[in-house]
Design an enzyme around this catalytic site. Structure first.
Site, short mmCIF file in Angstrom:
data_model
loop_
_atom_site.label_atom_id
_atom_site.label_comp_id
_atom_site.label_asym_id
_atom_site.label_seq_id
_atom_site.Cartn_x
_atom_site.Cartn_y
_atom_site.Cartn_z
N GLN A 130 -7.70 15.01 3.89
CA GLN A 130 -7.65 13.73 2.53
C GLN A 130 -8.22 13.81 1.03
O GLN A 130 -9.10 13.38 1.52
CB GLN A 130 -6.93 12.27 3.11
N GLU A 180 -6.27 1.95 -2.90
CA GLU A 180 -4.90 2.42 -3.07
C GLU A 180 -4.59 0.50 -3.94
O GLU A 180 -3.09 1.00 -4.16
CB GLU A 180 -4.39 2.49 -2.23
N ARG A 190 -0.60 9.06 -0.54
CA ARG A 190 -1.87 10.18 -0.80
C ARG A 190 -1.53 11.14 -0.96
O ARG A 190 -2.42 11.68 -2.51
CB ARG A 190 -3.38 9.60 0.15
N HIS A 213 -11.99 12.56 0.85
CA HIS A 213 -11.57 11.23 1.63
C HIS A 213 -11.82 10.60 2.73
O HIS A 213 -12.56 10.34 3.16
CB HIS A 213 -11.07 10.29 1.11
N HIS A 243 -7.83 11.53 -1.65
CA HIS A 243 -7.73 10.26 -2.32
C HIS A 243 -7.56 10.31 -3.48
O HIS A 243 -8.46 10.90 -4.05
CB HIS A 243 -8.40 8.86 -1.69
N LEU A 302 -14.57 5.64 -4.36
CA LEU A 302 -13.45 5.48 -4.48
C LEU A 302 -12.80 4.23 -5.32
O LEU A 302 -13.73 3.17 -4.87
CB LEU A 302 -13.14 4.83 -2.58
N PHE A 323 0.55 -1.37 -0.29
CA PHE A 323 0.07 -0.02 0.64
C PHE A 323 0.95 1.04 0.10
O PHE A 323 2.43 1.03 0.39
CB PHE A 323 -0.82 0.19 1.21
N ARG A 376 -3.06 10.50 6.36
CA ARG A 376 -3.56 9.63 6.88
C ARG A 376 -2.44 8.57 5.74
O ARG A 376 -2.67 8.57 5.05
CB ARG A 376 -4.52 9.69 7.27
#
Lengths: 235, 598
Positions: free
Chosen positions: B238, B253, B284, B371, B240, B250, B117, B413
């Site tokens: 955030q 990732e 991100r 996100h 994304h 979404l 990730f 994050r």
């Protein structure tokens, strides 16, 4: 493009019986039916009531009948259903208001099948995970996808006939645990779903499979449970 | 007051954090979980790619590496004591989920499977490490279902479809409970409690393009703000990198973890320019900015504001060969269409349904999507809400999950740390609240406990009606996404703030037409809009105030990180109609801030 949206309306505080209201809207073919409902609520009639949350088919809030078939309003687009659209609440559960039905009987049935992992044996001595092979994991993968939207149960003629039938969603939940190699309560659950209100009420109509927005092969899963109930074997 | 309930601990919200808190609190105290949705509708269920823990099931990994990656991901704004606490608990937390029956995917040996990730690295080699424990691309769904199931097994008390409207405080500033409306009847209910745990999720719905559920309206944060409590680091939100174009849904990732790459309108892979080492698996904020930079340079697809994500197996294999990516056994990494479908079934489904695109043979059009709320209700690592720069706890009040700011995420994050956050801090908030409740008394309820809730509803019903709530909501989302989004500048945000204040004034003139009690969703949506406007104002003021760029907060007029002036958390209060700002220090233990390169 222009769409005609015919919506089932019922307000128990004002209406003696339900009726339909038709709205004509400008829409794009990629709009979700949920987008149309939001637009009607925002600009035509704020009292229109429906449930929604994730808006992309994973939370299970907005199952309803769209042109006669159970679907999630957020997972069907105008191009999928055409420009003449009828939206109605799920069948077989009491209408609380407009497109909102009373979900309590549905969840009550779910809770009857012990829908939780049961294993009272000691954990592995090293505290790590209980081992499960990819094949064992794959055995129950399909039924782990259920989002409890009730599209299956409320499409089932056996459930319409008698709401004491556990219904497909509860059987899917039972399946998810019964075939999990780590779980120890398969026999208990098989006993529950083998009662007269369980497996025997499934007449292999396939409506549930057609209705499932997660593409779970529900009739197949129930078939496997029936086989286990006949043979006593889990594989 | 007809409907008064008494519970030692009341949990507000039934997503991952709320359920975990409810499960643990109920072992030590009489507990109720109150949620505006049926618990299984909560937004935890939409999380896709995984939950991180240094299990090392494929290759070497350590909690220390997880800590450092999280600190670096946070752009050094995360509190390192809290991060260390979380990463040290991570392994046991994920194993506990497995012991609860969570159906993780498995390695050939039968262990929990893990995938790479963004920002997860082997700290010695700098190469991506497989740290994200997963169940296909529906890990959040499995966590939510498993925790709800365990709550049923343990007979936790639920109040489903009850919307909490107000928090009750004694004159001496102690927790007394909450007031909620039962959606099915419109009746108000008072929950008299010794301890309250807020777990109401984030506020991504203030933005136009978002991956967040309709329910993500910042309710818990807004309710506490109205009671004079501060919120922390609200400028950090955030975006994304990969949301479905226009819809914002979404695309995990995990797609890039499995080898997918980003392609601009010229057909070029662009991430190596921005993150030479980990490329498409950078943090991100870095990837989202890279996409926007490409779009601004005219490299969007057909001149529009989107690019492509490519997970076609032949393309993945080609890029993997170029990058020299290998399997854990050292053999070259390759993937087949069947494997992509098995690992990312929901993503394939979303693309087919919403875009008419088949990712196995076609490119996915994506754009960054709002996100995750990094800021929120300030807490310490035990979930206790703290109310000033000295971290003074508020007696009997707890928060956990996305609504809380511990802060483990700082300015950005890392993917998969949200699911870890809600399991770890949900558990500790539950434990702490129960422990507190055992030695605390019930404090007297205010004489008219429902007064605050009632007056909020009355205001929404008595407006002149010259304004439309849906229009106000649409305008707010647009201005927040365009002007307080991925790239920010002072002058533009000043005009955005004027707009938000104008919308707040216009909001006073909306009129809820539904006069009924049963499922009055118009009234609830209007109340939620009020919360979003309050939160949007705070986000904008805090973003204007922070004159540096850090993590998810990118100021074009202040493009550099400024540790000398800004290595500190923002605290913001709403007092007499104005936002007041103060600060508190970042906790730094092992890792001194340094330049952040991926």
């Amino acid at each position: 493009m222009q769409v005609t949206l015919k919506i089932f309306r019922y307000n128990p505080e004002a209406d003696k019986k339900f009726h339909y209201v038709t709205y004509t809207l400008e829409a794009e073919e990629t709009d979700r039916i949920l987008d149309l409902l939001e637009y009607v609520k925002g600009y035509h009639d704020g009292t229109l009531s429906f449930r929604r949350s994730c808006a992309h088919g994973v939370c299970g809030s907005d199952a309803m009948r769209i042109n006669g078939r159970n679907m999630l309003a957020c997972k069907v687009l105008v191009r999928d259903v055409g420009t003449t659209i009828t939206v109605e609440p799920l069948l077989g559960l009491k209408v609380a208001k407009d497109l909102i039905v009373d979900m309590e009987p549905f969840f009550d049935n779910y809770k009857k099948v012990l829908p939780y992992f049961i294993n009272d044996s000691p954990l592995p001595a090293d505290g790590r995970e209980r081992l499960q092979s990819p094949e064992q994991r794959a055995r129950f993968d399909d039924t782990t996808k259920c989002i409890l939207c009730a599209a299956c149960t409320t499409s089932c003629p056996s459930y319409w006939a008698s709401d004491d039938y556990l219904g497909p969603a509860a059987l899917v939940a039972a399946h998810r645990f019964i075939y999990d190699s780590r779980d120890e309560a398969a026999a208990e659950r098989m006993h529950i779903i083998s009662e007269t209100n369980g497996l025997a009420r499934c007449h292999t109509i396939f409506n549930c499979t057609m209705a499932c927005p997660r593409d779970i092969q529900i009739t197949k899963a129930i078939g496997e449970l029936k086989m286990t109930s006949l043979t006593g074997k889990l594989d | 007051m007809a409907n008064v309930h008494q519970f030692e601990v009341v949990v507000v919200g039934a997503g991952g954090a709320g359920l975990m808190a409810g499960l643990y609190a109920s072992r030590g105290a009489k507990t109720a979980v109150i949620s505006k949705l049926y618990p299984t509708r909560s937004h935890t269920g939409a999380a896709q790619g995984g939950i991180s823990a240094a299990l090392g099931n494929y290759e070497e990994d350590k909690p220390e590496w997880h800590t450092y990656d999280t600190v670096k991901g946070s752009d050094y704004l995360g509190d390192q004591d809290a991060i260390e606490f979380m990463t040290n608990e991570a392994i046991d937390a994920v194993l506990e989920l497995e012991h609860m029956g969570l159906p993780f995917d498995r390695t050939p040996e039968g262990k929990i499977s893990q995938r790479p990730f963004g920002g997860h690295t082997n700290n010695e080699t700098g190469k991506p490490v497989r740290r994200a424990a997963h169940a296909a691309d529906r890990t959040g769904h499995m966590i939510l279902q498993t925790l709800y199931q365990q709550c049923l097994k343990n007979k936790v008390n639920f109040f489903d479809e009850y919307q909490v409207l107000d928090f009750l405080i004694t004159e001496g500033g102690k927790t007394a409970g909450v007031v909620a409306v039962e959606l099915a009847t419109g009746e108000l209910h008072t929950f008299h409690a010794k301890a309250v745990i807020i777990a109401t999720g984030g506020h991504g719905r203030i933005f136009e393009v978002t991956s967040n559920a309709y329910a993500y309206t910042g309710d818990g944060a807004a309710v506490l703000l109205r009671h004079g409590l501060p919120l922390e680091d609200m400028e950090f939100f955030q975006f994304h990198p990969t949301g479905i174009y226009k819809l914002g849904i979404l695309i995990t990732e995990g797609v890039r973890g499995e080898g997918g790459v980003l392609i601009n309108g010229n057909g070029e892979r662009f991430m190596p320019k921005y993150a030479p080492s980990v490329k498409d698996l950078a943090s991100r904020d870095v990837v989202s900015r890279a996409i926007y930079t490409e779009i601004r340079a005219g490299h969007g697809v057909n001149g529009k504001n989107y690019v492509y994500l490519d997970v076609r197996p032949e393309a993945v294999n080609q890029y993997a060969a170029t990058d020299g990516r290998t399997n854990p056994d050292g053999s070259p990494y390759t993937i087949t269409g069947e494997q992509v479908l098995a690992k990312l079934p929901d993503i394939i489904d979303f693309c087919r349904v919403y875009l008419g695109v088949d990712p196995l043979t076609q490119l996915m059009p994506i754009q960054p999507t709002a996100h995750y709320t990094m800021g929120g209700i300030p807490t310490n690592k035990y979930g206790e809400v703290v109310i000033d720069s000295k971290n003074t706890p508020f007696p009997g009040l707890y928060a956990a999950g996305e609504c809380a700011c511990v802060s483990v995420h700082g300015a950005n994050r890392l993917g998969t740390n949200s699911l870890l956050d809600l399991v770890v801090f949900g558990k500790h908030a539950g434990l702490k609240a129960a422990e507190y409740a055992k030695q605390a008394e019930y404090h007297n309820l205010p004489v008219d406990a429902e007064a605050g809730a009632r007056s909020q509803f009355e205001a929404l019903r008595n407006g002149s009606g010259k304004e439309n709530a849906f229009t106000i909501s649409t305008e707010m989302k647009k201005v927040m996404f365009e002007e307080v989004g991925i790239y920010r500048t002072g002058t533009i945000m000043e005009s955005a703030l004027d707009k938000i204040l104008e919308l707040k004034e216009r909001f006073r003139h909306i009129h809820v037409t539904d006069t009924g009690k049963i499922f009055n969703t118009e009234l609830l949506n209007a109340w939620e809009l009020g919360n979003m406007l309050d939160v949007a104002e705070l986000v904008t003021v805090c973003a204007l105030n922070r004159t540096e760029s850090r993590g998810g907060h990118s100021r074009e007029d202040y493009p550099e990180r400024d540790d000398h002036n800004w290595l500190k958390h923002t605290l913001a209060w709403k007092e007499n109609g104005k936002v007041r700002i103060d600060y508190k220090p970042v906790v730094i233990t092992k890792y001194q801030p340094k330049a952040r390169v991926y």
